[in-house]
Design a protein around this motif. Sequence first.
Motif, PDB file in Angstrom:
ATOM      1  N   ALA A 119       0.824  -1.211   0.000  1.00 10.88           N
ATOM      2  CA  ALA A 119       0.000   0.000   0.000  1.00 10.88           C
ATOM      3  C   ALA A 119       0.857   1.259   0.000  1.00 10.88           C
ATOM      4  N   ASP A 120       1.999   1.229   0.661  1.00  7.00           N
ATOM      5  CA  ASP A 120       2.825   2.442   0.690  1.00  7.00           C
ATOM      6  C   ASP A 120       3.312   2.802  -0.713  1.00  7.00           C
ATOM      7  N   GLU A 121       3.509   1.797  -1.556  1.00  5.04           N
ATOM      8  CA  GLU A 121       3.897   2.066  -2.936  1.00  5.04           C
ATOM      9  C   GLU A 121       2.710   2.592  -3.748  1.00  5.04           C
ATOM     10  N   LEU A 122       1.525   2.035  -3.510  1.00  3.81           N
ATOM     11  CA  LEU A 122       0.330   2.482  -4.233  1.00  3.81           C
ATOM     12  C   LEU A 122      -0.048   3.917  -3.896  1.00  3.81           C
ATOM     13  N   LEU A 123      -0.004   4.238  -2.613  1.00  6.18           N
ATOM     14  CA  LEU A 123      -0.457   5.550  -2.159  1.00  6.18           C
ATOM     15  C   LEU A 123       0.662   6.574  -2.045  1.00  6.18           C
ATOM     16  N   LYS A 124       1.900   6.122  -2.174  1.00  5.20           N
ATOM     17  CA  LYS A 124       3.061   7.018  -2.044  1.00  5.20           C
ATOM     18  C   LYS A 124       3.085   7.704  -0.676  1.00  5.20           C
ATOM     19  N   LEU A 125       2.831   6.888   0.365  1.00  8.18           N
ATOM     20  CA  LEU A 125       2.842   7.367   1.747  1.00  8.18           C
ATOM     21  C   LEU A 125       3.772   6.471   2.560  1.00  8.18           C
ATOM     22  N   SER A 126       4.202   6.971   3.711  1.00  5.45           N
ATOM     23  CA  SER A 126       5.041   6.158   4.592  1.00  5.45           C
ATOM     24  C   SER A 126       4.192   5.070   5.247  1.00  5.45           C
TER      25      SER A 126
END
Length: 61
Positions: free
Chosen positions: A29-36
Motif C-alpha cells: 500500500a505504501d507504494e500504491l499511495l506514495k505514503l510512509s
Amino acid sequence: MLLSMSPKELNRVDVIRNISECRLRQKDADELLKLSRRHIQRLVNQYREQGPAGLVSITLW
C-alpha cells in the motif's frame, strides 16, 4: 453535515479497506499511495475507528 470525497480519497479508502480486510499488505500500500508505512498505519487505525468518514479531509469554506 454532508461530506464528499475526492477521487484520490475514494482510492485511499479502497486501499485502506483492503489492508483492514487482510487483502493487501501495508508494504504494498505504501507504494500504491506514495505514503510512509507509519502514515498508512494511522489511516488504518482511523478507518477501523470511524469507517470511511475517518479518511475524509475536511475543508472549511
